[in-house]
Design an enzyme around this catalytic site. Structure first.
Site, PDB file in Angstrom:
ATOM      1  CG  HIS A 111       2.192 -22.315  70.507  1.00 49.20           C
ATOM      2  ND1 HIS A 111       1.913 -22.179  71.933  1.00 49.20           N
ATOM      3  CD2 HIS A 111       2.984 -22.166  69.606  1.00 49.20           C
ATOM      4  CE1 HIS A 111       2.914 -23.449  71.238  1.00 49.20           C
ATOM      5  NE2 HIS A 111       4.030 -22.753  70.245  1.00 49.20           N
ATOM      6  CB  SER A 170       5.915 -23.456  65.728  1.00 45.46           C
ATOM      7  OG  SER A 170       5.028 -24.431  66.556  1.00 45.46           O
ATOM      8  CD  GLU A 222       7.811 -17.747  65.455  1.00 50.36           C
ATOM      9  OE1 GLU A 222       8.313 -18.820  65.442  1.00 50.36           O
ATOM     10  OE2 GLU A 222       7.753 -16.544  66.395  1.00 50.36           O
ATOM     11  CD  GLU A 282      12.758 -16.408  71.303  1.00 52.60           C
ATOM     12  OE1 GLU A 282      12.649 -17.326  70.985  1.00 52.60           O
ATOM     13  OE2 GLU A 282      12.667 -16.332  72.794  1.00 52.60           O
ATOM     14  NE  ARG A 320       6.518 -15.186  73.209  1.00 49.03           N
ATOM     15  CZ  ARG A 320       6.693 -15.895  72.614  1.00 49.03           C
ATOM     16  NH1 ARG A 320       8.188 -16.058  73.521  1.00 49.03           N
ATOM     17  NH2 ARG A 320       7.423 -16.174  71.697  1.00 49.03           N
ATOM     18  CD  GLU A 360       3.889 -18.580  69.862  1.00 52.02           C
ATOM     19  OE1 GLU A 360       4.611 -19.116  70.024  1.00 52.02           O
ATOM     20  OE2 GLU A 360       4.721 -16.782  69.423  1.00 52.02           O
TER      21      GLU A 360
END
Ligand code: MN
Length: 292
Positions: free
Chosen positions: A8, A65, A148, A154, A213, A242
Protein backbone atom coordinates in the site's frame (compact mmCIF):
# COMPACT_ATOMS: atom_id res chain seq x y z
CA UNK A 1 3.91 -19.03 -5.46
CA UNK A 2 1.43 -17.44 -7.84
CA UNK A 3 0.10 -14.50 -5.86
CA UNK A 4 1.22 -11.03 -6.83
CA UNK A 5 2.59 -9.36 -3.68
CA UNK A 6 1.83 -5.69 -3.26
CA UNK A 7 2.37 -2.83 -0.86
CA UNK A 8 0.00 0.00 0.00
CA UNK A 9 1.36 3.43 -0.94
CA UNK A 10 0.61 4.62 2.60
CA UNK A 11 3.69 2.73 3.73
CA UNK A 12 5.83 5.11 1.66
CA UNK A 13 4.08 8.40 1.07
CA UNK A 14 1.24 10.64 2.28
CA UNK A 15 0.53 12.48 -0.98
CA UNK A 16 1.18 12.16 -4.72
CA UNK A 17 3.76 14.84 -5.49
CA UNK A 18 6.08 14.12 -8.43
CA UNK A 19 8.86 13.27 -5.98
CA UNK A 20 6.60 10.97 -3.96
CA UNK A 21 5.50 9.08 -7.09
CA UNK A 22 9.13 8.21 -7.70
CA UNK A 23 9.80 7.38 -4.04
CA UNK A 24 6.82 4.99 -3.86
CA UNK A 25 7.74 3.19 -7.07
CA UNK A 26 11.45 2.89 -6.32
CA UNK A 27 10.92 1.64 -2.77
CA UNK A 28 8.21 -0.82 -3.80
CA UNK A 29 10.57 -2.30 -6.38
CA UNK A 30 13.57 -2.33 -4.03
CA UNK A 31 11.54 -4.05 -1.30
CA UNK A 32 10.78 -6.85 -3.77
CA UNK A 33 7.07 -6.28 -4.37
CA UNK A 34 5.41 -6.59 -7.76
CA UNK A 35 2.42 -4.30 -7.16
CA UNK A 36 1.87 -0.81 -5.81
CA UNK A 37 -1.56 -0.04 -4.36
CA UNK A 38 -2.53 3.53 -5.12
CA UNK A 39 -4.81 5.38 -2.72
CA UNK A 40 -7.41 7.42 -4.58
CA UNK A 41 -8.52 9.60 -1.68
CA UNK A 42 -8.20 12.71 -3.80
CA UNK A 43 -7.69 11.83 -7.46
CA UNK A 44 -7.53 15.49 -8.48
CA UNK A 45 -4.18 15.81 -6.68
CA UNK A 46 -2.57 13.08 -8.79
CA UNK A 47 -0.67 13.75 -12.02
CA UNK A 48 -2.11 10.61 -13.60
CA UNK A 49 -0.05 10.73 -16.80
CA UNK A 50 3.19 11.00 -14.79
CA UNK A 51 2.16 8.20 -12.43
CA UNK A 52 1.13 5.95 -15.32
CA UNK A 53 4.39 6.61 -17.19
CA UNK A 54 6.54 5.93 -14.11
CA UNK A 55 4.62 2.73 -13.31
CA UNK A 56 4.97 1.54 -16.87
CA UNK A 57 8.71 2.24 -16.77
CA UNK A 58 9.05 0.31 -13.51
CA UNK A 59 7.16 -2.76 -14.68
CA UNK A 60 5.15 -2.77 -11.45
CA UNK A 61 1.49 -3.74 -11.48
CA UNK A 62 -0.93 -1.35 -9.82
CA UNK A 63 -4.21 -1.47 -7.97
CA UNK A 64 -6.39 1.40 -6.82
CA UNK A 65 -8.09 1.57 -3.43
CA UNK A 66 -10.41 4.12 -1.94
CA UNK A 67 -13.06 4.81 0.67
CA UNK A 68 -15.99 7.14 0.09
CA UNK A 69 -16.70 10.09 2.38
CA UNK A 70 -19.86 11.24 4.17
CA UNK A 71 -20.45 14.03 1.63
CA UNK A 72 -20.03 11.58 -1.28
CA UNK A 73 -21.68 8.39 -0.12
CA UNK A 74 -23.53 6.03 -2.49
CA UNK A 75 -25.41 4.49 0.45
CA UNK A 76 -26.92 7.85 1.42
CA UNK A 77 -30.65 8.51 1.24
CA UNK A 78 -29.87 12.03 -0.01
CA UNK A 79 -29.74 11.98 -3.86
CA UNK A 80 -27.17 14.81 -4.02
CA UNK A 81 -24.80 13.01 -1.65
CA UNK A 82 -25.31 9.81 -3.60
CA UNK A 83 -24.57 11.56 -6.90
CA UNK A 84 -21.26 12.85 -5.53
CA UNK A 85 -20.45 9.29 -4.44
CA UNK A 86 -21.16 7.96 -7.92
CA UNK A 87 -18.90 10.66 -9.34
CA UNK A 88 -16.11 9.74 -6.89
CA UNK A 89 -16.33 6.09 -7.93
CA UNK A 90 -16.18 7.10 -11.60
CA UNK A 91 -13.04 9.13 -10.91
CA UNK A 92 -11.43 6.19 -9.13
CA UNK A 93 -12.28 3.91 -12.06
CA UNK A 94 -10.78 6.43 -14.49
CA UNK A 95 -7.61 6.43 -12.41
CA UNK A 96 -7.53 2.63 -12.30
CA UNK A 97 -7.89 2.40 -16.07
CA UNK A 98 -5.27 5.12 -16.68
CA UNK A 99 -2.61 3.41 -14.58
CA UNK A 100 -3.44 -0.05 -15.93
CA UNK A 101 -4.80 -1.36 -12.63
CA UNK A 102 -6.70 -4.63 -12.77
CA UNK A 103 -8.31 -4.11 -9.37
CA UNK A 104 -10.36 -1.27 -7.89
CA UNK A 105 -10.92 -2.07 -4.22
CA UNK A 106 -11.84 -0.67 -0.82
CA UNK A 107 -14.90 0.81 0.81
CA UNK A 108 -16.65 1.56 -2.51
CA UNK A 109 -20.17 1.11 -1.12
CA UNK A 110 -20.30 3.58 1.77
CA UNK A 111 -18.39 6.30 3.53
CA UNK A 112 -15.33 5.10 5.41
CA UNK A 113 -16.14 6.25 8.91
CA UNK A 114 -18.28 5.86 12.00
CA UNK A 115 -22.01 6.10 11.20
CA UNK A 116 -24.37 7.42 13.89
CA UNK A 117 -26.74 4.43 13.54
CA UNK A 118 -27.42 1.19 11.68
CA UNK A 119 -27.92 1.20 7.91
CA UNK A 120 -31.46 1.39 6.53
CA UNK A 121 -32.82 -0.97 3.88
CA UNK A 122 -32.75 1.97 1.46
CA UNK A 123 -29.03 2.56 2.14
CA UNK A 124 -28.31 -1.09 1.38
CA UNK A 125 -30.25 -0.93 -1.90
CA UNK A 126 -28.72 2.41 -2.92
CA UNK A 127 -25.21 1.11 -2.30
CA UNK A 128 -25.84 -2.16 -4.14
CA UNK A 129 -27.26 -0.34 -7.16
CA UNK A 130 -24.30 2.07 -7.32
CA UNK A 131 -21.76 -0.75 -7.05
CA UNK A 132 -23.63 -2.70 -9.77
CA UNK A 133 -23.44 0.32 -12.10
CA UNK A 134 -19.75 0.76 -11.30
CA UNK A 135 -19.14 -2.93 -11.98
CA UNK A 136 -20.78 -2.80 -15.42
CA UNK A 137 -18.62 0.17 -16.40
CA UNK A 138 -15.50 -1.44 -14.87
CA UNK A 139 -16.08 -4.71 -16.72
CA UNK A 140 -15.94 -2.83 -20.02
CA UNK A 141 -12.54 -1.46 -19.03
CA UNK A 142 -11.07 -4.72 -17.74
CA UNK A 143 -11.10 -3.69 -14.08
CA UNK A 144 -12.31 -6.03 -11.32
CA UNK A 145 -14.12 -4.53 -8.33
CA UNK A 146 -13.31 -5.65 -4.78
CA UNK A 147 -15.52 -4.79 -1.81
CA UNK A 148 -13.37 -4.47 1.29
CA UNK A 149 -14.95 -5.76 4.48
CA UNK A 150 -14.16 -3.16 7.14
CA UNK A 151 -14.90 -2.94 10.85
CA UNK A 152 -17.98 -1.40 12.52
CA UNK A 153 -16.30 1.98 13.09
CA UNK A 154 -15.71 2.36 9.34
CA UNK A 155 -19.07 1.37 7.79
CA UNK A 156 -22.54 0.29 8.92
CA UNK A 157 -23.56 -1.82 5.89
CA UNK A 158 -21.66 -5.05 6.68
CA UNK A 159 -18.61 -5.83 8.80
CA UNK A 160 -18.03 -9.53 8.25
CA UNK A 161 -17.97 -12.03 5.43
CA UNK A 162 -21.49 -13.36 5.93
CA UNK A 163 -22.98 -9.89 5.52
CA UNK A 164 -20.65 -9.05 2.66
CA UNK A 165 -21.74 -12.16 0.75
CA UNK A 166 -25.37 -11.07 1.14
CA UNK A 167 -24.42 -7.66 -0.22
CA UNK A 168 -22.56 -9.27 -3.12
CA UNK A 169 -25.77 -11.13 -3.97
CA UNK A 170 -27.66 -7.82 -3.94
CA UNK A 171 -25.08 -6.35 -6.34
CA UNK A 172 -25.34 -9.38 -8.63
CA UNK A 173 -22.42 -8.63 -10.94
CA UNK A 174 -19.78 -11.14 -12.02
CA UNK A 175 -16.72 -8.93 -11.74
CA UNK A 176 -17.36 -7.91 -8.12
CA UNK A 177 -15.70 -9.94 -5.39
CA UNK A 178 -14.83 -9.67 -1.72
CA UNK A 179 -11.72 -8.03 -0.35
CA UNK A 180 -10.62 -9.39 3.03
CA UNK A 181 -8.29 -7.47 5.35
CA UNK A 182 -6.78 -9.28 8.35
CA UNK A 183 -6.77 -6.07 10.43
CA UNK A 184 -10.56 -5.83 10.12
CA UNK A 185 -11.03 -9.60 10.43
CA UNK A 186 -9.22 -9.45 13.77
CA UNK A 187 -11.93 -7.08 15.05
CA UNK A 188 -15.06 -8.59 13.54
CA UNK A 189 -14.65 -12.24 12.51
CA UNK A 190 -14.78 -15.33 14.75
CA UNK A 191 -11.41 -16.55 13.45
CA UNK A 192 -9.06 -16.33 10.44
CA UNK A 193 -10.18 -19.52 8.70
CA UNK A 194 -13.94 -19.53 8.39
CA UNK A 195 -14.31 -16.17 6.57
CA UNK A 196 -11.82 -17.24 3.90
CA UNK A 197 -13.57 -20.58 3.37
CA UNK A 198 -16.96 -18.83 3.29
CA UNK A 199 -15.72 -16.37 0.67
CA UNK A 200 -14.12 -19.15 -1.39
CA UNK A 201 -13.91 -18.30 -5.08
CA UNK A 202 -15.66 -14.99 -4.37
CA UNK A 203 -12.49 -13.68 -2.70
CA UNK A 204 -10.70 -11.37 -5.13
CA UNK A 205 -8.27 -9.25 -3.11
CA UNK A 206 -6.44 -9.46 0.21
CA UNK A 207 -4.96 -6.88 2.58
CA UNK A 208 -2.38 -8.08 5.04
CA UNK A 209 -2.41 -5.90 8.14
CA UNK A 210 -1.42 -6.64 11.73
CA UNK A 211 -3.96 -6.09 14.53
CA UNK A 212 -2.47 -2.66 15.30
CA UNK A 213 -1.40 -2.09 11.68
CA UNK A 214 2.31 -2.23 12.53
CA UNK A 215 5.01 -4.90 12.05
CA UNK A 216 3.65 -8.29 11.00
CA UNK A 217 4.04 -10.79 13.82
CA UNK A 218 3.99 -8.17 16.60
CA UNK A 219 0.20 -8.31 17.07
CA UNK A 220 -2.56 -10.86 17.49
CA UNK A 221 -3.40 -11.91 13.89
CA UNK A 222 -3.26 -15.70 13.46
CA UNK A 223 -1.17 -15.80 10.28
CA UNK A 224 -0.89 -19.58 10.07
CA UNK A 225 -4.67 -20.06 10.01
CA UNK A 226 -5.17 -17.29 7.50
CA UNK A 227 -2.58 -18.48 4.98
CA UNK A 228 -3.65 -22.12 5.33
CA UNK A 229 -7.20 -21.05 4.51
CA UNK A 230 -6.03 -19.03 1.48
CA UNK A 231 -4.20 -22.11 0.27
CA UNK A 232 -7.24 -24.30 0.89
CA UNK A 233 -9.44 -22.18 -1.39
CA UNK A 234 -6.69 -21.91 -4.01
CA UNK A 235 -6.55 -18.12 -3.71
CA UNK A 236 -4.43 -16.79 -6.59
CA UNK A 237 -5.18 -13.04 -6.41
CA UNK A 238 -3.07 -10.16 -5.11
CA UNK A 239 -1.85 -10.04 -1.50
CA UNK A 240 -1.09 -6.49 -0.44
CA UNK A 241 0.67 -5.35 2.73
CA UNK A 242 -1.04 -2.43 4.42
CA UNK A 243 0.44 -0.59 7.39
CA UNK A 244 0.09 2.88 8.84
CA UNK A 245 2.14 4.98 11.23
CA UNK A 246 2.22 8.64 12.10
CA UNK A 247 5.65 8.57 10.44
CA UNK A 248 3.82 8.92 7.08
CA UNK A 249 0.83 11.24 7.10
CA UNK A 250 -1.86 11.42 4.43
CA UNK A 251 -3.86 14.52 5.42
CA UNK A 252 -7.18 12.76 4.79
CA UNK A 253 -6.57 9.03 5.11
CA UNK A 254 -4.53 9.13 8.33
CA UNK A 255 -7.33 10.90 10.20
CA UNK A 256 -10.05 8.68 8.68
CA UNK A 257 -8.18 5.56 9.79
CA UNK A 258 -7.33 7.01 13.22
CA UNK A 259 -3.59 6.76 12.76
CA UNK A 260 -2.56 8.55 15.95
CA UNK A 261 0.73 6.99 16.86
CA UNK A 262 4.04 5.71 15.58
CA UNK A 263 3.97 1.98 14.89
CA UNK A 264 7.23 2.24 12.97
CA UNK A 265 9.67 4.84 11.67
CA UNK A 266 11.74 2.89 9.11
CA UNK A 267 9.38 1.98 6.25
CA UNK A 268 12.12 0.29 4.20
CA UNK A 269 12.80 -2.14 7.02
CA UNK A 270 9.07 -2.58 7.68
CA UNK A 271 8.17 -3.42 4.07
CA UNK A 272 11.12 -5.76 3.56
CA UNK A 273 10.23 -7.57 6.77
CA UNK A 274 6.57 -7.85 5.73
CA UNK A 275 7.42 -9.35 2.36
CA UNK A 276 9.65 -11.93 4.04
CA UNK A 277 6.86 -12.85 6.48
CA UNK A 278 4.26 -13.18 3.70
CA UNK A 279 6.58 -15.26 1.51
CA UNK A 280 7.50 -17.50 4.42
CA UNK A 281 3.82 -18.13 5.18
CA UNK A 282 3.06 -18.91 1.53
CA UNK A 283 6.05 -21.26 1.34
CA UNK A 284 5.01 -23.04 4.53
CA UNK A 285 1.52 -23.83 3.31
CA UNK A 286 2.74 -24.82 -0.16
CA UNK A 287 5.32 -27.24 1.18
CA UNK A 288 3.16 -28.76 3.88
CA UNK A 289 0.02 -29.09 1.76
CA UNK A 290 -1.74 -32.30 2.65
CA UNK A 291 -0.31 -32.30 6.16
CA UNK A 292 -3.46 -30.73 7.58
MN1 MN B 1 -7.43 -2.58 4.13
Amino acid sequence: MTNLLGVHAGVWIGSWTAENIRTAITRTTEAGYGLLEITATDTSSIDVADLAAELSRSGLAASVSMGLTFDADVSSEDPAVRARGVQRLAQALDLAEAVGAQHLVGCLYSALGKYPGPASAASWDNAAAAVADLAVEAAGRGVAVGLEIVNRYETNLFNETTGALRFLDSVGQENVSLHLDTYHMNIEEPDFTRPVLLAGDRLGYVHIGESHRGYLGSGTVDWGSFFRALHQIGYAGPITFESFSSAVVDPVLSNTLAVWRNLWTDNVDLAGHARAVIEAQLRSVERSAGAW
